[in-house]
Write a protein that holds these residues in place. Structure first.
Motif, PDB file in Angstrom:
ATOM      1  N   GLN A 272       4.645  93.969  -6.449  1.00  0.00           N
ATOM      2  CA  GLN A 272       3.728  95.002  -5.135  1.00  0.00           C
ATOM      3  C   GLN A 272       2.980  95.358  -5.369  1.00  0.00           C
ATOM      4  N   GLU A 273       2.661  95.999  -6.292  1.00  0.00           N
ATOM      5  CA  GLU A 273       1.309  96.698  -6.986  1.00  0.00           C
ATOM      6  C   GLU A 273       0.294  95.377  -7.024  1.00  0.00           C
ATOM      7  N   VAL A 274       0.538  94.748  -7.235  1.00  0.00           N
ATOM      8  CA  VAL A 274      -0.946  93.506  -7.704  1.00  0.00           C
ATOM      9  C   VAL A 274      -1.057  92.991  -6.106  1.00  0.00           C
ATOM     10  N   GLU A 275       0.232  93.179  -5.583  1.00  0.00           N
ATOM     11  CA  GLU A 275      -0.052  92.543  -3.890  1.00  0.00           C
ATOM     12  C   GLU A 275      -1.111  93.921  -3.132  1.00  0.00           C
ATOM     13  N   ILE A 276      -0.364  95.354  -2.913  1.00  0.00           N
ATOM     14  CA  ILE A 276      -1.381  96.171  -2.534  1.00  0.00           C
ATOM     15  C   ILE A 276      -2.691  96.180  -2.819  1.00  0.00           C
ATOM     16  N   ARG A 277      -2.691  96.208  -4.508  1.00  0.00           N
ATOM     17  CA  ARG A 277      -4.070  95.911  -4.893  1.00  0.00           C
ATOM     18  C   ARG A 277      -5.293  94.400  -4.494  1.00  0.00           C
ATOM     19  N   GLY A 278      -4.724  93.611  -4.638  1.00  0.00           N
ATOM     20  CA  GLY A 278      -5.630  92.306  -3.876  1.00  0.00           C
ATOM     21  C   GLY A 278      -5.819  91.973  -2.825  1.00  0.00           C
ATOM     22  N   CYS A 279      -4.798  92.542  -1.828  1.00  0.00           N
ATOM     23  CA  CYS A 279      -5.061  92.615  -0.622  1.00  0.00           C
ATOM     24  C   CYS A 279      -5.838  93.472   0.399  1.00  0.00           C
ATOM     25  N   SER A 280      -6.027  94.798  -0.448  1.00  0.00           N
ATOM     26  CA  SER A 280      -6.731  96.152   0.206  1.00  0.00           C
ATOM     27  C   SER A 280      -8.415  95.468  -0.433  1.00  0.00           C
ATOM     28  N   ILE A 281      -8.851  94.307  -1.104  1.00  0.00           N
ATOM     29  CA  ILE A 281      -9.436  94.029  -1.959  1.00  0.00           C
ATOM     30  C   ILE A 281     -10.522  93.453  -0.872  1.00  0.00           C
ATOM     31  N   TRP A 282      -8.976  92.188  -0.555  1.00  0.00           N
ATOM     32  CA  TRP A 282      -9.299  91.081   0.571  1.00  0.00           C
ATOM     33  C   TRP A 282      -9.240  91.490   1.848  1.00  0.00           C
ATOM     34  N   CYS A 283      -9.221  92.259   2.402  1.00  0.00           N
ATOM     35  CA  CYS A 283      -8.673  93.474   3.562  1.00  0.00           C
ATOM     36  C   CYS A 283     -10.564  93.923   3.964  1.00  0.00           C
ATOM     37  N   VAL A 284     -11.122  94.568   2.958  1.00  0.00           N
ATOM     38  CA  VAL A 284     -12.077  95.439   3.318  1.00  0.00           C
ATOM     39  C   VAL A 284     -13.555  94.569   2.659  1.00  0.00           C
ATOM     40  N   GLU A 285     -13.047  93.319   1.908  1.00  0.00           N
ATOM     41  CA  GLU A 285     -14.266  91.900   2.347  1.00  0.00           C
ATOM     42  C   GLU A 285     -14.123  91.490   3.893  1.00  0.00           C
ATOM     43  N   LEU A 286     -13.076  91.239   4.226  1.00  0.00           N
ATOM     44  CA  LEU A 286     -12.880  91.149   6.012  1.00  0.00           C
ATOM     45  C   LEU A 286     -13.499  91.554   6.685  1.00  0.00           C
ATOM     46  N   ILE A 287     -13.340  93.109   6.737  1.00  0.00           N
ATOM     47  CA  ILE A 287     -13.737  94.301   7.766  1.00  0.00           C
ATOM     48  C   ILE A 287     -15.578  94.130   7.161  1.00  0.00           C
ATOM     49  N   ARG A 288     -16.001  93.934   5.980  1.00  0.00           N
ATOM     50  CA  ARG A 288     -17.279  94.008   5.259  1.00  0.00           C
ATOM     51  C   ARG A 288     -17.909  93.018   6.904  1.00  0.00           C
ATOM     52  N   ASP A 289     -17.462  91.707   6.498  1.00  0.00           N
ATOM     53  CA  ASP A 289     -17.472  90.119   7.412  1.00  0.00           C
ATOM     54  C   ASP A 289     -17.535  90.566   8.246  1.00  0.00           C
ATOM     55  N   HIS A 290     -17.066  91.452   8.769  1.00  0.00           N
ATOM     56  CA  HIS A 290     -17.065  91.470  10.089  1.00  0.00           C
ATOM     57  C   HIS A 290     -18.011  92.451  10.832  1.00  0.00           C
ATOM     58  N   LEU A 291     -18.215  93.744  10.182  1.00  0.00           N
ATOM     59  CA  LEU A 291     -19.303  94.826  10.242  1.00  0.00           C
ATOM     60  C   LEU A 291     -19.957  94.127  10.247  1.00  0.00           C
ATOM     61  N   LEU A 292     -20.879  92.706   9.776  1.00  0.00           N
ATOM     62  CA  LEU A 292     -21.813  92.390   9.435  1.00  0.00           C
ATOM     63  C   LEU A 292     -22.565  91.463  10.832  1.00  0.00           C
ATOM     64  N   GLU A 293     -21.244  90.606  11.052  1.00  0.00           N
ATOM     65  CA  GLU A 293     -21.190  89.525  12.454  1.00  0.00           C
ATOM     66  C   GLU A 293     -21.094  90.696  13.632  1.00  0.00           C
ATOM     67  N   LEU A 294     -20.101  91.685  13.669  1.00  0.00           N
ATOM     68  CA  LEU A 294     -20.755  92.663  15.019  1.00  0.00           C
ATOM     69  C   LEU A 294     -21.890  93.404  15.060  1.00  0.00           C
ATOM     70  N   LEU A 295     -23.042  92.922  13.907  1.00  0.00           N
ATOM     71  CA  LEU A 295     -23.990  93.797  13.778  1.00  0.00           C
ATOM     72  C   LEU A 295     -24.960  92.806  14.249  1.00  0.00           C
TER      73      LEU A 295
END
Ligand SMILES: Nc1nc2c(c(CN[C@H]3C=C[C@H](O)[C@@H]3O)cn2[C@@H]2O[C@H](COP(=O)(O)O)[C@@H](O)[C@H]2O)c(=O)[nH]1
Length: 339
Positions: A272-295
């Motif tokens: 569960q600790e690995v899932e929290i950390r790994g999903c958090s990294i992936w989540c931020v990668e997707l937010i970054r991608d979406h920010l770039l799309e919006l811009l």
């Protein structure tokens, strides 16, 4: 042993196989829209201007400061919210990560060369207890580990890099990935790795934030002009997952949420600790991608490329500023030297 997956590939693999943590794509979109107005103004120079405890210079001494701080940049959370380690410096009481920075600056002001490798390679436990002493009855967590890491890291920096982190940076040839691997290969306390579903994965939280802080203290110029800086991911600590859940970009299963609300500790490397950390990294990668799309859609090209480092720094500061609002959203409690 085979090399682990990179942090970005590890994050993708964990997110695709996670059971107790979910990246919420609608929440990712909402978070990107919330952050967009601020995102266009993010600058690497803010690392100094926004944070009074960060070094002002961009020289060898500033890099040695960053190296020592990021070697000790882990596990500040308190057993009880009302009993915390606190370091008073320049009339302000600092807690958490900032207590570490305040203690380093307090020592330097007292003439203790705490950022000099020849000093901390042989510093004693009693001296470390004094340097990082708390102004409350609650000491900084894991002080013995911090002492061991200072001795180990100082000795290696002396033996392999002439006692100067700038020499390590220069060996990277302005590649962020090369610098991250140099750090992990030479300094054992930075080897933040795990097993997940039969694969060796890596998060390298402190190695990646050390590369990021090197880029920041050098303001992206000279030795800090990494052409691949945008390949560095968010730093998988215990604050970013909390803010991502608070923003609705990350969701925990009822079982996991119940555990965290009860203050149950998770062991470093637990599924569960690995899932929290790994999903958090992936989540931020997707937010970054979406920010770039919006811009892109708005036809705006920000003056500096928005990367996961600037997004991480902003989310981390946001979490500190909204500590009160986030009281109902638990962070996961893991005691370890990696984050
Ligand atoms: N993801 C991410 N985690 C970060 C940082 C920082 C500070 N760095 C930057 C901040 C300002 C300057 O710009 C520095 O560069 C500390 N941490 C982690 O947080 C935890 C401490 O939290 P609290 O107990 O609340 O102080 C602990 O795991 C610590 O390792 C970051 O930026 N991102």
């Amino acid at each position: 042993m085979e090399a682990p997956l990179s942090p970005r590939e590890s994050a993708r693999f964990v997110a695709e196989n996670s059971r107790d943590v979910l990246v919420d794509h609608e929440g990712v979109r909402r978070a990107a829209e919330l952050l967009l107005p601020a995102a266009v103004a993010w600058r690497v120079e803010q690392w100094k201007s926004l944070h009074e405890l960060n070094p002002r210079g961009a020289d060898e001494a500033a890099l040695d400061w960053v190296f020592v701080v990021d070697s000790l940049n882990f596990s500040f959370w308190a057993e009880r919210e009302d009993r915390k380690c606190e370091v008073r410096y320049g009339g302000t009481a600092y807690t958490g990560y900032w207590a570490l920075c305040a203690a380093v600056n307090r020592a330097l002001d007292q003439g203790i060369p705490v950022t000099t490798a020849s000093y901390y390679a042989t510093v004693t436990l009693d001296q470390v207890r004094d340097i990082f002493r708390s102004d409350t009855a609650v000491p900084m967590p894991l002080i013995e580990e911090r002492h061991r890491i200072l001795n180990e890291t100082g000795k290696i920096l002396l033996e392999k890099f002439g006692g100067s982190f700038l020499n390590c940076v220069r060996k990277s040839g302005r590649s962020a990935q090369k610098l991250m691997h140099l750090i992990v290969e030479n300094f054992p306390s930075y080897r933040d790795e795990a097993w997940f579903e039969g694969k060796r994965i890596s998060f390298y939280k402190r190695a990646q934030i050390l590369v990021a802080d090197t880029w920041s203290v050098l303001e992206g110029t000279g030795d800090g002009c990494f052409e691949d800086i945008s390949s560095i991911t968010m730093f998988a600590d215990y604050r970013l997952p909390q803010i991502l859940v608070y923003l609705g970009a990350l969701k925990y299963s009822d079982d996991l949420l119940k555990k965290l609300l009860e203050g149950e500790m998770l062991l470093n490397g637990d599924k569960q600790e690995v899932e929290i950390r790994g999903c958090s990294i992936w989540c931020v990668e997707l937010i970054r991608d979406h920010l770039l799309e919006l811009l892109e859609k708005r036809g705006e090209k920000p003056p500096v490329e928005i990367n996961s480092i600037l997004l991480d720094y902003h989310l981390w500061d946001y979490a500190r500023e909204h500590r009160e609002d986030m009281k109902g959203t638990p962070f996961h409690r893991t005691r370890c030297i990696y984050y």
